[in-house]
Scaffold this active site. Structure first.
Site, short mmCIF file in Angstrom:
data_model
loop_
_atom_site.label_atom_id
_atom_site.label_comp_id
_atom_site.label_asym_id
_atom_site.label_seq_id
_atom_site.Cartn_x
_atom_site.Cartn_y
_atom_site.Cartn_z
N SER A 92 -57.18 -10.56 -23.64
CA SER A 92 -58.51 -10.70 -23.04
C SER A 92 -59.34 -11.63 -23.90
O SER A 92 -59.18 -11.67 -25.14
CB SER A 92 -59.21 -9.33 -22.97
OG SER A 92 -60.56 -9.50 -22.58
N TYR A 119 -61.89 -1.83 -26.99
CA TYR A 119 -61.02 -2.60 -26.09
C TYR A 119 -60.72 -3.97 -26.70
O TYR A 119 -59.56 -4.41 -26.73
CB TYR A 119 -61.73 -2.75 -24.74
CG TYR A 119 -61.09 -3.72 -23.77
CD1 TYR A 119 -59.99 -3.34 -23.01
CD2 TYR A 119 -61.62 -5.00 -23.58
CE1 TYR A 119 -59.42 -4.22 -22.10
CE2 TYR A 119 -61.05 -5.88 -22.68
CZ TYR A 119 -59.95 -5.49 -21.94
OH TYR A 119 -59.39 -6.37 -21.04
P1 NAP Z 1 -57.19 -3.41 -12.62
O1 NAP Z 1 -57.55 -4.13 -11.38
O2 NAP Z 1 -58.07 -2.28 -13.08
O3 NAP Z 1 -55.68 -2.90 -12.50
C1 NAP Z 1 -55.13 -2.17 -13.55
C2 NAP Z 1 -53.69 -1.88 -13.26
O4 NAP Z 1 -53.15 -1.20 -14.39
C3 NAP Z 1 -53.48 -0.98 -12.07
O5 NAP Z 1 -52.29 -1.36 -11.43
C4 NAP Z 1 -53.32 0.41 -12.70
O6 NAP Z 1 -52.52 1.28 -11.93
C5 NAP Z 1 -52.58 0.02 -13.96
N1 NAP Z 1 -52.70 1.00 -15.03
C6 NAP Z 1 -53.80 1.53 -15.58
N2 NAP Z 1 -53.49 2.40 -16.55
C7 NAP Z 1 -52.14 2.41 -16.61
C8 NAP Z 1 -51.20 3.10 -17.39
N3 NAP Z 1 -51.59 3.98 -18.32
N4 NAP Z 1 -49.88 2.88 -17.17
C9 NAP Z 1 -49.47 2.01 -16.22
N5 NAP Z 1 -50.31 1.31 -15.45
C10 NAP Z 1 -51.63 1.52 -15.65
O7 NAP Z 1 -57.12 -4.41 -13.88
P2 NAP Z 1 -57.06 -6.02 -13.97
O8 NAP Z 1 -58.46 -6.52 -14.02
O9 NAP Z 1 -56.12 -6.57 -13.00
O10 NAP Z 1 -56.52 -6.15 -15.46
C11 NAP Z 1 -55.16 -6.39 -15.75
C12 NAP Z 1 -55.07 -6.77 -17.21
O11 NAP Z 1 -55.92 -7.89 -17.47
C13 NAP Z 1 -55.52 -5.67 -18.16
O12 NAP Z 1 -54.69 -5.65 -19.30
C14 NAP Z 1 -56.92 -6.09 -18.55
O13 NAP Z 1 -57.30 -5.59 -19.79
C15 NAP Z 1 -56.76 -7.59 -18.55
N6 NAP Z 1 -58.02 -8.33 -18.41
C16 NAP Z 1 -58.75 -8.24 -17.27
C17 NAP Z 1 -59.94 -8.95 -17.17
C18 NAP Z 1 -60.80 -8.92 -15.94
O14 NAP Z 1 -61.95 -9.42 -15.99
N7 NAP Z 1 -60.37 -8.35 -14.83
C19 NAP Z 1 -60.37 -9.74 -18.24
C20 NAP Z 1 -59.61 -9.79 -19.38
C21 NAP Z 1 -58.42 -9.10 -19.45
P3 NAP Z 1 -53.18 2.29 -10.80
O15 NAP Z 1 -53.64 1.41 -9.69
O16 NAP Z 1 -52.07 3.16 -10.39
O17 NAP Z 1 -54.31 2.96 -11.48
#
Ligand code: NAP
Length: 252
Positions: A143, A157
């Protein structure tokens, strides 16, 4: 049996789902891991199947070692593992460091950091030429927070993701001679559900005008960088972490 299996953790929605869909288009058989939302994970698989691809939804909490073993057992049943995307991640409510509890820290690091490290270890055991594998690639989703520190928001985080950046370099160097490349991406503000989970569903929309490229990124834009890093197009790239942040936190 497929000779090109990719595990994507947290692939039921957001960046993970976009990565799973694009990977399937590029010929991977995909393990669509999820934590709790089976309906969303199966919808991702259905979309892949509709285009003639192969995918299986596999429940598993990456914070639990026994669950991780089940995720990789499912990959073994599908065929030969060639890639891992450590994407599963969580944020928490905005707070200051002086309010952090051990329980919150343990969850934050167990999912965002330990889970990625343990999954990578399972992938190395299968892909490394040292163990008779045919090589592969790992992409860790970090991130921009790792660079920014996320003060007054979620320093825990940011620290968990900073550990992922260091882990990416260390593992890359450890397995560079074993046919495995290890890289990362640092997304900026991406329009996904994660912001709602952090108690701030409008975060991406609100911050958009203040970003260097004045909009939130999309999950697909991050997925494209991940897929490039997985692919042979990136055959000489290892130990790199690419900012996919529209310019946010792009300077050291
Ligand atoms: P998201 O929409 O909240 O999706 C999270 C995913 O992770 C979902 O599929 C969820 O499954 C799964 N998950 C959560 N806890 C888990 C666990 N303990 N074991 C297995 N799966 C788990 O998140 P996103 O925004 O796509 O983020 C994906 C990655 O990008 C993350 O690592 C996040 O930190 C990183 N990131 C995101 C952003 C942003 O702005 N969106 C920015 C920087 C970094 P369920 O649906 O079953 O809950």
């Amino acid at each position: 049996m497929s000779d090109n299996v990719l595990v994507v953790t947290g692939a039921s929605r957001g960046i993970g789902a976009a990565t799973a869909l694009l990977a399937a288009e590029r010929g991977y058989s995909v393990i669509v891991n999820y934590a709790g939302n089976v309906t969303a994970a199966e919808a991702v698989c259905a979309a892949i199947h509709a285009k003639g691809g192969e995918a299986a939804a596999v429940r598993g909490d990456v914070a639990l070692e026994a669950d991780i073993d089940q995720i990789f057992a499912a990959a073994d049943r599908m065929g030969t593992l060639t890639g891992l995307v450590n994407n599963a991640g969580v944020v928490d409510l905005a707070t200051r460091v002086d309010e952090l509890t051990l329980a919150r820290l343990e969850r934050m690091f167990a999912i965002n950091t330990y889970g990625s490290i343990l999954c990578a270890g399972r992938a190395v055991k299968r892909m490394s030429t040292k163990f008779g594998g045919k090589g592969g690639a790992i992409v860790n989703v970090s991130s921009a927070a790792a660079k920014l520190g996320a003060p007054n928001n979620y320093v825990d985080y940011a620290a968990a993701k900073g550990a992922i950046d260091t882990f990416t370099v260390g593992l890359a160097l450890e397995v560079a001679g074993e046919g495995i490349r290890v890289n990362g991406v640092r997304p900026g503000i991406i329009a996904t559900d994660i912001h709602g989970a952090g108690g701030d569903p409008d975060r991406a929309e609100r911050m958009a005008p203040s970003l260097p490229i004045p909009r939130a990124g999309t999950a697909e834009e991050v997925a494209k960088a991940i897929i490039w890093l997985l692919s042979d197009e990136a055959s000489y790239t290892t130990g790199s972490v690419i900012n996919v942040s529209g310019g946010r936190a792009s300077t050291p």
